[in-house]
Design an enzyme around this catalytic site. Structure first.
Site, PDB file in Angstrom:
ATOM      1  N   GLU A 403       0.784  -1.259  -0.031  1.00 35.55           N
ATOM      2  CA  GLU A 403      -0.160  -0.006  -0.121  1.00 35.55           C
ATOM      3  C   GLU A 403       0.828   1.205   0.046  1.00 35.55           C
ATOM      4  OE1 GLU A 403      -2.513  -3.516   1.232  1.00 35.55           O
ATOM      5  OE2 GLU A 403      -0.625  -2.538   1.901  1.00 35.55           O
ATOM      6  N   HIS A 470     -12.330  -5.475   7.759  1.00 39.07           N
ATOM      7  CA  HIS A 470     -12.545  -5.402   6.601  1.00 39.07           C
ATOM      8  C   HIS A 470     -13.904  -4.394   6.655  1.00 39.07           C
ATOM      9  CE1 HIS A 470     -10.026  -8.999   6.116  1.00 39.07           C
ATOM     10  NE2 HIS A 470      -9.970  -8.519   4.786  1.00 39.07           N
TER      11      HIS A 470
END
Length: 668
Positions: A403, A470
């Site tokens: 990321e 999530h």
């Protein structure tokens, strides 16, 4: 004295001036500190050959990403000395106008991009610049500096791997001076031969005597050729810093014998010895040149110190945070300017996002996409399904699981005028790229005026039973950071129009997409490209009894609740969809409050320090005279999000508290 490597085809007169100039500045700075005329200096004394040799060896179209001690990069690339010194002293005429110090700025016209204070953070940026060169088929490389201590940072390894996987024209140059501030390299690195790391990333590596100016030039030239031909190269430059990390810290932690050993390897004295032996220079010739350089430096330094301190106003500083928005000629029209007979089609939320990206990719070859599994797989939510077949792997690129590296590369692409879109597989994982977003992307325009057109797409939120890693709604993290824009559409029509605006905005934009909405809602969406301005809220339902201010999934909860109050209690509740959180539309909220005098702010994210707190505080401070009741916040619980949908709905979700909260607001 150890002699330097013999070299030919180099203008040694010019090379000596290039090497002696940063040394003369170093010596002048030390005098100024002793005189109390300046308070801080990050010295590169003893390391000058690396910066000078690197800038000498590279071509003018190559980028260099230097660090604190690489003054010689700037002087060798002929950055004007007077404004450079104003920058170092924080005087009027400085490149950053006092907004950042020393070498924390970029000069794209000189192909130099300075550092931020977070070690190794610029290496992924070099990857993005190299990616841009590769994409545009330009004969250029990006070379990024890093210290031995910085090789322990994740960004170092993410960048090395990314460059190797994509065969990018990037050179990683590690200045191994034996210490990270005061910590010896052997205490910080399990493997002190840094060059050995190259083999782990399947790239060539070379260890170089960093105090030999000719050796540095030769190594960088070869690395450049290799990077252009086959991909990245790691250079370890062995050197030593003869002064403290910054002058006040001293060098008491260094054994005297080590200082003596490295003093014998001084790069300036080694070149002088070469000039005496191989070039036939007399001591008088050297002294005359040294005197001339010292005079030039002294005059420039004194001139810079005589410049007034930098002054500004809060308004000027605020205006510098964001790049002004001037849409490109190819930008889609605003939604308000669409013809009344513009064709529409029923689209799901996810379809609208796909349409916007597809239209942008088709219209402008400068739009590129990066992310985990976004190519052949189409992304975990299939937003980019089929894109790689239409636009090719150079524009739709699977990244490794990096990321931070991917976001940093996005900055590099933006510096080169491209418009990258970086997909986070889940918004939860954006935490792994937090530093690149809040310290690199967000601050770049404020510091040195560089537009940063990077759009980060992030599927967020709950409602699908995905659990604590999530399902988070992390928008408040980024609303706190000046320089970022934060967008959170709630409908297919808004999703498409707002995404087009984000893609054309010259500022870093966090574009949050609510996962539950992807396939659960539909709406009529114009079939042509269009933009909805960022910072413009939408009144989705009028009312006179109370106002709900919300965004994302909260809009749908609010509409359901407003319908209940109309049917069951004959009460009229207005619903405002902010759509954009930074900037947010205060005027639309005020207009509704002038009708209702009561407000509830609603969001999916946890309550404490959520964006609703900001809304409630601003509304109270600015519109207190309009209110008949205190603002009420409704938000998710202050717990992690449980994995089962039943627990999420009964213990976490803001929706469960909404009706009771409206009853309290109405009854006040």
């Amino acid at each position: 004295m150890i002699a330097p490597t013999v070299s030919t085809n180099i203008d040694v007169d010019a090379l000596y001036r290039a090497l002696a100039t940063p040394r003369a500045i170093e010596e002048k700075m030390l005098h100024l500190i002793r005189q109390g005329r300046i308070s801080k200096w990050f010295s590169g004394y003893g390391q000058e050959a690396i910066a000078v040799g690197t800038a000498w060896a590279l071509h003018e179209q190559d980028y260099i990403l230097p660090m604190h001690r690489n003054l010689g990069v700037w002087t060798t690339r002929d950055v004007p000395l007077r404004p450079l010194l104003c920058q170092l002293f924080g005087r009027e005429g400085a490149f950053t106008e006092g907004r950042d110090r020393t070498f924390h700025f970029g000069l794209p016209e000189q192909r130099i991009i300075g550092m931020i204070s977070h070690m190794a953070a610029m290496l992924p940026v070099a990857c993005g610049i190299g990616q841009a060169f590769q994409y545009k088929q330009e004969d250029a490389v990006a070379l990024a500096f890093c210290g031995d201590g910085g090789t322990r940072e994740g960004d170092f390894h993410e960048a090395m791997n990314l460059a190797a996987v994509w065969n990018l024209p990037v050179v990683f140059l590690v200045e191994n001076n034996g210490y990270g501030l005061s910590t010896p390299t052997y205490e910080a690195l399990a493997e002190t031969e840094i060059v050995s790391m190259a083999s782990g990333y399947n790239m060539p590596g070379r260890s170089v005597d960093g105090n030999d100016i000719f050796g540095v030039i030769e190594a960088v030239k070869n690395a450049r050729e290799t990077a252009l031909r086959r991909g990245p190269v790691l250079l370890e430059m062995r050197t030593f810093r003869m002064r403290g990390h910054e002058e006040a810290s001293g060098t008491a932690y260094v054994p005297d014998e080590k200082m003596d050993t490295w003093a014998e390897r001084d790069p300036v004295e080694r070149l002088e010895e070469y000039l005496r032996i191989a070039g036939g220079w007399a001591d008088d010739d050297l002294k005359a040149l040294q005197s001339d350089i010292a005079t030039t430096v002294n005059d420039a330094v004194e001139w810079a110190l005589d410049q007034p301190p930098i002054e500004s106003t809060p308004e000027e500083e605020s205006a510098a945070v964001y790049a002004p928005h001037e849409p490109h000629d190819e930008a889609p029209p605003l939604e308000a300017d669409l013809d009344d007979d513009t064709a529409t089609a029923e689209r799901r939320y996810i379809d609208a996002l796909t349409d916007a990206l597809d239209e942008a990719l088709a219209a402008d070859s400068d739009v590129l996409m990066m992310g985990q599994d976004i190519a052949e797989y189409g992304g975990v939510f299939k937003v980019t399904d089929g894109f790689v077949d239409h636009y090719g792997p150079e524009r739709i690129r699977n990244t490794p699981i990096i990321e931070s590296g991917a976001i940093g590369a996005g900055l590099g692409l933006a510096i080169e005028g491209l418009r990258p879109v970086v997909e986070m597989q889940y918004a939860d994982f954006i935490a792994c790229g937090f530093n690149q977003i809040v310290n690199n992307l967000a601050k770049t325009h404020y510091r040195w005026g560089q537009p940063v057109n990077v759009t980060i797409r992030a599927p967020y939120g709950g409602g699908i039973g995905a659990g604590p890693f999530h399902s988070q709604s992390p928008e408040a993290w980024f609303c706190h950071v000046p320089g970022l824009k934060v967008v959170m559409p709630s409908t297919p029509r808004d999703a498409k129009g707002l995404l087009h605006s984000a893609l054309h905005d010259p500022n870093p934009t966090l574009f949050f997409e609510q996962k539950k909405l992807y396939r659960s809602i539909r709406g009529e969406v114009p079939s042509t490209p269009y933009r909805i301005p960022l910072g413009q809220a939408r009144t989705v339902r009028d009312g006179v009894d109370a106002t709900i201010v919300t965004y994302g999934l909260g809009v749908h909860w609010a509409l359901d609740e407003a319908a209940h109050w109309a049917e069951a209690h004959d009460r009229s509740v207005a619903v405002i969809d902010l759509r954009t959180l930074v900037p947010w539309d205060k005027e639309t909220v005020r207009a509704s409050l002038s009708e209702t005098s009561r407000v509830l702010v609603l969001h999916e994210a946890t309550r404490t320090a959520g964006f609703g707190a900001e809304l409630a505080a601003e509304i109270t401070e600015d519109h207190f005279e309009l209110l008949d009741a205190p603002p009420i916040r409704v938000a998710g619980a202050d717990t992690p999000i449980p994995a089962t949908k039943e627990l999420e709905e009964t213990t976490f979700s803001a929706k469960r508290d909404l009706r009771d909260a409206i009853e309290r607001l109405m009854a006040y």
